[in-house]
Motif scaffolding. Structure first.
Motif, short mmCIF file in Angstrom:
data_model
loop_
_atom_site.label_atom_id
_atom_site.label_comp_id
_atom_site.label_asym_id
_atom_site.label_seq_id
_atom_site.Cartn_x
_atom_site.Cartn_y
_atom_site.Cartn_z
N GLU A 1 8.19 10.78 75.87
CA GLU A 1 6.81 10.58 75.46
C GLU A 1 6.80 9.58 74.37
O GLU A 1 5.74 8.82 74.31
N ARG A 2 7.54 9.58 73.12
CA ARG A 2 7.56 8.53 72.25
C ARG A 2 8.95 8.37 71.58
O ARG A 2 9.71 9.46 71.56
N GLY A 3 9.29 7.38 71.37
CA GLY A 3 10.44 7.08 70.73
C GLY A 3 11.43 6.51 71.60
O GLY A 3 11.15 6.20 72.82
N PRO A 4 12.67 6.04 71.26
CA PRO A 4 13.14 6.11 69.94
C PRO A 4 12.59 5.69 68.71
O PRO A 4 12.02 4.34 68.97
N GLY A 5 12.43 5.94 67.63
CA GLY A 5 11.94 5.47 66.44
C GLY A 5 12.19 6.02 65.19
O GLY A 5 12.98 6.93 65.55
N ARG A 6 11.67 5.58 64.20
CA ARG A 6 12.01 6.24 62.92
C ARG A 6 10.70 6.61 62.21
O ARG A 6 9.86 5.62 62.05
N HIS A 7 10.74 8.03 61.69
CA HIS A 7 9.34 8.31 61.02
C HIS A 7 9.76 7.65 59.49
O HIS A 7 10.84 7.66 58.91
N GLY A 8 8.73 7.40 58.59
CA GLY A 8 8.61 7.25 57.18
C GLY A 8 8.72 8.55 56.84
O GLY A 8 9.78 8.81 55.98
N LEU A 9 7.96 9.31 57.15
CA LEU A 9 8.12 10.87 56.78
C LEU A 9 9.10 11.35 57.16
O LEU A 9 9.48 11.55 58.44
N SER A 10 9.98 12.00 56.55
CA SER A 10 11.33 12.71 57.01
C SER A 10 12.55 11.79 57.09
O SER A 10 13.76 12.25 57.15
N ASN A 11 12.12 10.52 57.13
CA ASN A 11 13.42 9.55 57.82
C ASN A 11 13.75 9.75 58.99
O ASN A 11 14.98 9.34 59.53
N ALA A 12 13.25 10.89 59.75
CA ALA A 12 13.94 11.20 60.96
C ALA A 12 14.09 10.12 62.10
O ALA A 12 13.20 9.18 62.24
N PHE A 13 15.24 9.85 62.62
CA PHE A 13 15.40 9.11 63.85
C PHE A 13 15.04 10.12 64.90
O PHE A 13 15.60 11.15 64.93
N PHE A 14 13.80 9.55 65.48
CA PHE A 14 13.41 10.67 66.49
C PHE A 14 13.05 10.25 68.02
O PHE A 14 12.98 9.19 68.42
N LEU A 15 12.90 11.42 68.64
CA LEU A 15 12.61 11.09 70.42
C LEU A 15 11.72 12.43 70.63
O LEU A 15 12.26 13.41 70.54
N TYR A 16 10.44 12.10 71.03
CA TYR A 16 9.82 13.47 71.77
C TYR A 16 9.92 13.32 73.30
O TYR A 16 9.58 12.18 73.79
N LEU A 17 10.16 14.35 73.67
CA LEU A 17 10.03 14.48 75.22
C LEU A 17 8.97 15.86 75.49
O LEU A 17 8.61 16.53 74.74
N ARG A 18 8.65 15.79 76.73
CA ARG A 18 7.80 16.77 77.37
C ARG A 18 8.50 17.49 78.47
O ARG A 18 8.93 16.87 79.44
N ASP A 19 8.58 18.75 78.15
CA ASP A 19 9.17 19.59 79.41
C ASP A 19 8.26 19.75 80.53
O ASP A 19 7.11 19.11 80.33
N PRO A 20 8.85 20.38 81.79
CA PRO A 20 7.92 20.10 82.93
C PRO A 20 6.81 21.16 82.76
O PRO A 20 5.61 20.54 83.73
N ASP A 21 6.44 21.71 81.89
CA ASP A 21 5.19 22.39 81.46
C ASP A 21 4.44 21.86 80.40
O ASP A 21 3.30 22.25 79.99
N GLY A 22 5.10 20.64 80.02
CA GLY A 22 4.25 20.04 78.98
C GLY A 22 4.71 20.60 77.48
O GLY A 22 4.13 19.72 76.41
N HIS A 23 5.33 21.31 77.50
CA HIS A 23 5.83 21.76 75.99
C HIS A 23 6.59 20.35 75.40
O HIS A 23 7.26 19.90 76.00
N ARG A 24 6.53 20.40 74.02
CA ARG A 24 6.85 19.09 73.32
C ARG A 24 8.17 19.45 72.73
O ARG A 24 8.11 20.54 71.80
N VAL A 25 9.23 18.59 72.95
CA VAL A 25 10.45 19.10 72.23
C VAL A 25 10.90 17.79 71.34
O VAL A 25 10.72 16.55 72.15
N GLU A 26 11.19 17.80 70.08
CA GLU A 26 11.63 16.72 69.36
C GLU A 26 13.10 16.56 69.18
O GLU A 26 13.62 17.77 68.77
N PHE A 27 13.75 15.49 69.57
CA PHE A 27 15.11 15.42 69.17
C PHE A 27 15.24 14.54 67.92
O PHE A 27 14.42 13.63 67.64
#
Lengths: 327, 327, 327, 327
Positions: free
Chosen positions: D233-259
């Motif tokens: 859904e979003r990423g890869p990118g880096r958040h300013g807040l938290s400094n995380a290198f992030f990736l957002y995924l949506r599972d088959p039911d639409g639940h969102r998981v962040e790596f």
């Protein structure tokens, strides 16, 4: 415990040639210089908001002045004083202002003869975590842990566990079930303080956390390109114990620094420390070349917190196992 | 040159226990199995569109059957035949169909006694480069090069350079200006074929290209987790010569495999080969632990392309330098 | 072909503010400055032994002066001249010394109106590949390729393939089997020169090779930390076509630079170019966010090699497919 | 606080198609399956020694059953019960044995309507951290945090901070100094629980820690190779807040998981939470493409801990800022 030691705080190393130290720690490894003068170099990692985590002081002889832990509140220091008085340990206060950038600090010679310091406050500085334009060299993130040789690991551990609240994460036993080495923590990863059986008290190394495995490889590349490949003593490799991807370096005075990446969370209430046999080869080296003799034999002395004299050492109580000594 | 050798093509290893080989190359290292039967294992890297780049044949004795190069057009093979006839070298043809998945191939015993093969066509298969769901282990990309010991490096090089068109990228000279080792290429990176001074002809290693440095670290982790850390002979480290981030493994029969990443483009017309002194320590090891004796002393024999007998070796013409031998 | 074009050689960009360019290319991205004066910035990657691969010239208007290819021997230039004379293409010689650090060069306005240059010799300089102490920013290794918009891809390709010897690696066809885009190479990876259907001739981007995927991520981090995150136009992502892990940047004049890692070897004689449908979404973006309109619409003009005037453009012959245009 | 919440413990998701979930979480992302039956999938990361950190239950409708926190001692649960009774919050006990692999658990509907669970004990299982031969896909290490939308962030935070002891690390204020979003933790990194201003209570995502940045890139590659690139859904990118290198995924039911990878230590007693303005663009995205509307608008509902009905939501008290909403 009625006080809260937060984490490994800073190391103070006496070094004999500040220019050589600067070339190693700053030019090659990329430590951040918070401040410096003719006799001091105050260094930190890129994410750190404390003024420094490594203080190098110019001196005639290389030594470790103290290993220093950060406590949560200033009042924790008073409670620690009570604990050390109860144990009859030599100690003294350094008041706020006596040490540059520091609040008051309690110095203690512990049951193993280790030179300790506890503090709650150090000047806060800007984190450079998101100043990627400034990151260089090893991209050191933060201080992680200390590792020391003591003649009686059980005794050292009992003090840290019973009196200071350090929790065990992994440990090594000999064939008689005697505690041969142990890794203890406060901050929830594998260690803030490790103890290994050896002639001591002697300082083995201070560990710093790197941001990723490539920063560790890059450390080797940069050192080699500057003609300093000889400062790489051991690694890259992976420890069985702690799972760390590791690299051991020797600074120009022989002080040992570990670059460290990849351990795990240990803060669960039902966490069970992992036991290793001292004869398990994968304990020390999951993979990687054999550690050189220097890694076992060469360490830094401590200075007594009251007298300033080099602390005398005693023979290790348990057998020294070099082939698969410890990590 | 009126023919065009494109690149290192495939190695054929005789192995004594195909199950053990499978566990090493497939289960641990993640090589792709294109095909297999009771006596053969056809392996390739994830990007390769040739049927295989490493062929393991069950045999009573470990040996190297041939080092094989791919040529651009089938007609190039005829031109190579003319060149080897002119040099009076033993050779034979294997017609299309004599070898599984292969077009016709020319086998040659070269001036150094090396067992060579040249082919233009091998069955084409699907590249798995974008089948990331299948990538495992070391994520091997493709075959890169061969490295061998020969008693007379100058002679070996003259044949490869003058007769076969291999171009030099880097080389080592002894104190008398004698050619002690040389890296030669066809495909535009540091090497397809390297020669080192030694008792030979003997096969030192086949190199495979990895996709990134972490795949090399992961190789060590996977091998250790499967109890096969002993198959790591040398590395990780970086060679001065070639700049490669390297790892040397020994397969269950002792054949040596190098995992390799990070050299550079050498295809310029005005490229000048880089000279190293055999006494320059950084040549072999830019950084990394000392190579063990086995790395210098243990190699695989060749089988004669006509007789199938093990090829006799001769003493190296130049001094063997172990401490800083070569990579 | 009786001449040998080796590889993509250099780009010459006209830029309007050399200080802004320096901040972008040098301070942020870490390009090596070989030389500079008030009107020129000569840049290269860390492994390059040619004097420069990107030349920025101060000018009133942003434009591309030439895309330049390196040939193997100086005499190859004469053969290329014959080929362009045969095609009746505008061309001229710049003799050795007319351009700083360069041997003689042949400039050609090609069949698509592209401004080309061919040269054999450029001053050789030291590779900084093993000066890891100097590597900064994106750790750019070397120039890799050019990508351009032309109104007639088939015509452009026919010239490059038939007359200049560029080999196809991957291509895109529309629903009528017309050639919509094509990637061609000389050096054995996916491309030295790509052509995409579009209003042109216009310059789309120059691609540089990075040492590993983390250098690409670090590029984003460094740009963001310097307040230049807006120069990231597209990526990180992976192209289906070429398999590259990519990042597109816009320099202060709008010239587009691609950072590129992870393609594959294409030099086999029996290599079969990979066909993609223009309607295959994974072609352009294996994964990654949608490309912004600017990526399709904004390009740099060429200057005519004889007149110096901006080259006129023509409408694309085939349909422009924006949603899944091409990479 | 007279109890100690250790960390984010587990999420329980209701999913409608367990096979589809298995393909996503296990086949593609490489989560470890501790156990499974026709209606449950118990998943964990490679370093985790708790039985699971993500429980998927087959159900008619996608929803979040609870967000669950692990406490240090079993007796901590009784103290938490006292705190929730004092606040008059709906709650109930699930005794040991009522839930598979779990000790007793306290479920609470909190002041924001969030469905919470607290537990001290879960079956302990083997860490697979050093079973590198088994690591696949994203190499998920461990659960890290939850992020939710609540209509009144200040109210949600006051409860977590005052009553549960969560400490703030970073926060966002609107132009009136109102708390717009906040990141709070127990375990000493940036967060265990984040709150963002929005129509809620609704579940935004669960975050998992990856071992290194390349594992995040590899996640994209594997998903794309399995035809599941649309789940990014979003990423890869880096958040300013938290400094995380992030990736957002949506599972088959639409639940969102962040790596998630790359935040920092927050456990110091004198740590000062970092303030961001809601209008600071770099807060959400240090670099990276614009978040799609779905990232702001689509969330999962909670089920009431007593009734099992979907929890009703209220309108956000503060303005919704989409262009630079939050991370």
């Amino acid at each position: 415990m009625d006080f809260d030691i937060t984490r490994t705080g800073r190391a103070i190393f006496h070094v004999t040639d500040l220019e050589a130290s600067r070339r190693f720690y700053v030019d090659a490894l990329g430590f951040v210089v918070t401040e410096e003068d003719d006799n001091h170099l105050y260094l930190r990692g890129y994410e750190e908001q404390g003024h420094h985590s490594l203080l190098l002081k110019k001196a005639d002889k290389a030594a470790v002045e103290v290993m220093s832990y950060k406590v949560y509140n200033d009042s924790d220091l008073d409670m620690i004083e009570k604990a050390v008085i109860k144990k009859g340990l030599p100690h003294k206060w350094l008041e706020k202002g006596e040490q540059h950038a520091m609040g008051r600090a309690l110095r203690v010679q512990d049951v193993s003869g280790l030179s300790l310091e506890f503090f709650a406050n150090m000047d806060r500085v800007e984190s450079l975590l998101q100043r990627y334009d400034l990151h260089r060299g090893s991209k050191v993130q933060r201080i992680d842990h200390f590792n020391v040789l003591v003649p009686d690991v059980q005794k050292a551990y009992d003090f840290y566990n019973d009196e200071l609240g350090f929790r065990p994460s992994e440990y090594t036993e000999d064939e008689n079930g005697k505690l041969w080495a142990i890794w203890t923590h406060r901050k929830g990863n594998v260690h803030d303080q490790a103890f290994m059986n050896g002639n001591g008290p002697r300082f083995h190394h201070v560990g710093f956390w790197l941001p990723d495995p490539l920063a560790l490889i890059n450390t080797c590349d940069v050192l080699a390109s500057m003609g300093m490949a000889d400062s790489i003593e051991r690694g890259p490799g992976r420890h069985g114990l702690s799972n760390a991807f590791f690299l051991y370096l020797r600074d120009p005075d022989g002080h040992r620094v570990e670059f460290y990446f990849g351990d795990y969370f240990t803060g669960d209430g039902d966490f069970e420390p992992k036991r290793w046999s001292v004869h398990d080869k994968t304990r020390q080296t999951f993979w990687g070349h054999e550690a050189p003799d220097s890694w076992f034999d060469e360490t830094s002395p401590y200075l007594h917190v009251i007298t300033g004299e080099e602390v005398k050492t005693e023979k290790a109580k348990l057998t020294l196992y070099k082939p698969d000594f410890t990590m």
